[in-house]
Motif scaffolding. Structure first.
Motif, mmCIF file in Angstrom:
data_model
loop_
_atom_site.group_PDB
_atom_site.id
_atom_site.type_symbol
_atom_site.label_atom_id
_atom_site.label_comp_id
_atom_site.label_asym_id
_atom_site.label_seq_id
_atom_site.Cartn_x
_atom_site.Cartn_y
_atom_site.Cartn_z
ATOM 1 N N UNK A 27 57.847 62.204 28.537
ATOM 2 C CA UNK A 27 58.854 61.577 28.012
ATOM 3 C C UNK A 27 58.208 60.066 27.195
ATOM 4 N N UNK A 28 58.597 60.062 25.742
ATOM 5 C CA UNK A 28 57.948 59.248 25.003
ATOM 6 C C UNK A 28 58.115 57.810 25.277
ATOM 7 N N UNK A 29 59.371 57.393 25.975
ATOM 8 C CA UNK A 29 59.465 56.223 26.295
ATOM 9 C C UNK A 29 59.219 55.450 27.634
ATOM 10 N N UNK A 30 58.332 56.412 28.068
ATOM 11 C CA UNK A 30 57.946 56.123 29.570
ATOM 12 C C UNK A 30 56.317 56.051 29.393
ATOM 13 N N UNK A 70 51.291 54.470 26.603
ATOM 14 C CA UNK A 70 52.318 55.482 26.424
ATOM 15 C C UNK A 70 51.783 56.721 25.826
ATOM 16 N N UNK A 130 51.940 58.525 23.088
ATOM 17 C CA UNK A 130 51.691 58.648 21.738
ATOM 18 C C UNK A 130 50.508 58.027 21.512
ATOM 19 N N UNK A 131 49.711 56.999 22.376
ATOM 20 C CA UNK A 131 48.723 56.481 22.110
ATOM 21 C C UNK A 131 47.410 57.391 22.794
ATOM 22 N N UNK A 132 47.891 58.627 23.312
ATOM 23 C CA UNK A 132 46.737 59.324 23.928
ATOM 24 C C UNK A 132 46.471 60.605 22.822
#
Lengths: 355, 295
Positions: free
Chosen positions: A125-128, A168, A170-172
């Motif tokens: 879940x990109x927002x979590x 988040x 997307x940072x991984x």
């Protein structure tokens, strides 16, 4: 990986499972049962045959690999187990319960408590945050926030992501994201782990890395893992048992050693031609029953690669082989080992190569 | 060959009977239901009047302070906050304070109504293809039909005043929020939805835990569009008795007062820019998670 596949209880049992995609699957099903194959069904009735009479017993506490090339139906098959896809006909039993007879509440409980899933494209879940993602399954189960937080943190640490909790997805990197996916799936404490090409999107080094993480965890968790892959090396590395799928049909299923040593048909022979046999063939597969040797006693689970130096050192170039439980499996000679490295040739081989 | 040149239409008498029947029918309808409709909308009217009084009767520094605070909370940008304060000071200095407050109250309530009605409709459309097929053409009509045409039945039903004005503004301004809520939810990544399914999330958990949060950037674009369209209706709404910045513009048109029209028009523009910048930066902050080092 275990030396011998113990005959233990069956966790998941699939019987006569068919899946046909199209407007009128019931009619197409009759054609398929009458013997029509995938290409004809597509040409004449424009229905896609997803799964064709799948029968498979998946033992508890082992890693069952389902392998096939793209379009073989492996992702369709795994989605039947938690009914993300409804079958056209057939039966699925999990722990003696009929999955297809379940009401939507029972099915939701099955998905919440008994099975969890890891996806090829991660499905985070990109927002979590990473921590909130790892907590997702627990939240759905209704676990209190404090406890969910603690359990999620524990699993993130186990997969090597301590310190990333507040980031988040997307940072991984891809590998890290899939560790989050793995932590999320493990945190729910489900017995059954469905892994749909879980490592296929990762680059080779990270992939082997993730395989070792999975095997390490499995050593202590003993979950029933159903692992989908198109990569034979991956299948041989982690599978306790392998089923090979082609055009929606299982064409061979069983002990990985069996598949390497006795491929059921030319398709599989071609499939396994390029593997590094020194790494994957185990001594128990080539041991001569009743024979003995003067060399060091070796374990049946050892690969030829590991055994070669020991065979060379033995005075008669032969070593006795024992199983994990200490029973004698016979002996292996240097010649046996070298012969086993030769790739098997399929009957149609010449035509394939030189046509 | 007359019928080729002259389009074969209904006779003049038939047409006028047809029109009269429709008009009479609607008149009977509005006589029968006008009052109950008015009663239905009266809480909204009370709220609108209360809000307008609050804005006009409160000390102006307090109002500017409150607006600046909202602008800061929404945008977290000094530039936008200072710009907002300056714009309101200039508006007040040029004698447009009361009209601006009336318009502000109207736009805020209209936006609130549009959000409260539009988002649920958008969600419904996203969940059912049938709903989508029914609602889409209605939205098309609402967006393209000349506003004056639907002013007629609204005025027949509810007369002239704030509520019919509010209704007219909402009819014009609601389509973007409905459309973008629907679109936003439909665009949510299938893989993420499948993951939520696989973990046994219920329909409700999927809607509030996955779909709406991931659709928020689109929903916010819809809110932003809705506000802009509501503002552009201010002048037309003033024709049916909504007080505010539209009224002087209307007076300026009929009397050819260039300066008056320009001043009030620019005040509307200032409101639009403030609303737009604040809601857009807020929308951007909502998707901070999209900024990343990797893909």
């Amino acid at each position: 990986m275990t030396d011998t596949t113990d005959t233990t209880e069956v966790k998941v049992s699939i019987r006569n499972l068919y899946k046909i995609f199209g407007d009128n699957p019931a009619r197409a099903l009759e054609q398929v049962k009458a013997g029509m194959g995938k290409p004809e069904l597509m040409d004449q009735h424009s229905h896609a045959l997803g799964l064709n009479n799948i029968n498979l017993d998946i033992p508890a506490k082992g890693i069952q690999v389902i392998m096939g090339l793209s379009g073989s139906g492996k992702s369709t098959l795994i989605r039947h187990l938690n009914r993300l896809i409804e079958p056209t006909s057939g039966e699925i039993w999990i722990d003696g319960e009929d999955v297809l007879a379940m009401s939507s509440e029972q099915l939701r409980d099955l998905r919440r408590f008994k099975m969890s899933m890891v996806f090829q494209k991660f499905g985070l879940l990109p927002h979590r945050t990473v921590l909130e993602n790892a907590m997702y399954g627990l939240e759905i189960q209704g676990v209190a926030k404090g406890e969910a937080d603690e359990r999620a943190r524990k699993w993130l640490e186990r997969v090597g992501l301590a310190g990333f909790e507040e980031q988040y997805p997307s940072q991984l990197s891809g590998g890290q994201q899939q560790r989050v996916g793995l932590a999320r799936a493990l945190a729910t404490d489900a017995d059954i782990l469905l892994m749909d090409e879980a490592f296929s999107a990762l680059d080779p080094l990270i992939r082997t890395d993730m395989q070792s993480i999975l095997l390490e965890l499995q050593e202590e968790l003993h979950k029933t893992i159903i692992f989908i892959t198109h990569d034979l090396d991956e299948a041989l590395n982690i599978g306790d048992s392998i089923a090979i799928l082609r055009d929606g049909q299982i064409i061979q299923s069983g002990d990985p050693q069996d598949i390497i040593m006795r491929p059921a048909d030319d398709y599989i022979t071609d499939f396994i031609r390029d593997i590094n046999r020194a790494k994957v063939v185990r001594l128990r597969s080539i041991a001569r029953k009743g024979a003995t040797g003067q060399g060091e006693t070796l374990r049946g689970g050892m690969s030829i690669e590991q055994a070669l130096p020991k065979l060379t050192r033995a005075p008669d170039h032969t070593c006795p082989v024992i199983s994990r439980t200490g029973e004698s499996l016979g002996a292996v000679s240097l010649d046996d080992a070298i012969n086993a490295l030769k790739p098997l040739e399929s009957e149609s081989d010449d035509e394939v190569r030189y046509a | 060959m007359d019928w080729l040149i002259e389009f074969p239409s209904l006779g003049r008498r038939d047409l006028s009977t047809l029109r009269q029947t429709v008009d009479d029918g609607f008149r009977t309808f509005s006589r029968a239901f006008g009052e109950s409709l008015e009663a239905f909308f009266s809480p909204l009217l009370k709220f609108l009047i209360w809000f307008e009084h609050l804005l006009t009767n409160a000390p102006w520094p307090l109002v500017i302070g409150a607006i600046a605070l909202l602008a800061w909370l929404g945008s977290r940008s000094w530039k936008i906050t200072v710009g907002t304060i300056l714009a309101f000071l200039v508006i007040g200095y040029f004698g447009m304070w009361e009209d601006t407050m009336a318009t502000l109250a109207m736009i805020s309530v209209a936006t609130f109504v549009c959000i409260a009605v539009g988002i649920p409709i958008g969600i419904l459309m996203a969940r059912s293809n049938i709903a989508q097929r029914i609602v889409t053409p209605i939205l098309d009509v609402m967006q393209t039909i000349p506003s004056f045409v639907y002013l007629i039945p609204v005025v027949m039903l509810l007369g002239i005043g704030k509520v019919p004005g509010l209704l007219a503004v909402c009819i014009y301004a609601i389509p973007p929020i409905v459309r973008l809520t629907n679109l936003g939810i439909r665009l949510v990544d299938k893989d993420v939805m499948e993951a939520a399914d696989a973990f046994g999330a219920s329909a409700r958990e999927k809607l509030f835990g996955v779909q709406i949060p991931l659709a928020l950037p689109n929903i916010f674009a819809g809110v932003n569009q809705t506000i802009m369209m509501a503002l552009s209706m201010v002048v037309i709404a003033s024709m049916i008795g909504v007080k505010g910045l539209g009224t002087p513009v209307l007076r300026a048109i009929s009397n050819q007062y260039l300066a008056l029209g320009l001043m009030n028009g620019l005040a509307i523009v200032a409101l639009a820019i403030i609303f737009d910048r604040v809601s857009q930066t807020y929308g951007k902050r909502l998707q901070a998670y999209r900024e990343s080092g990797h893909d």
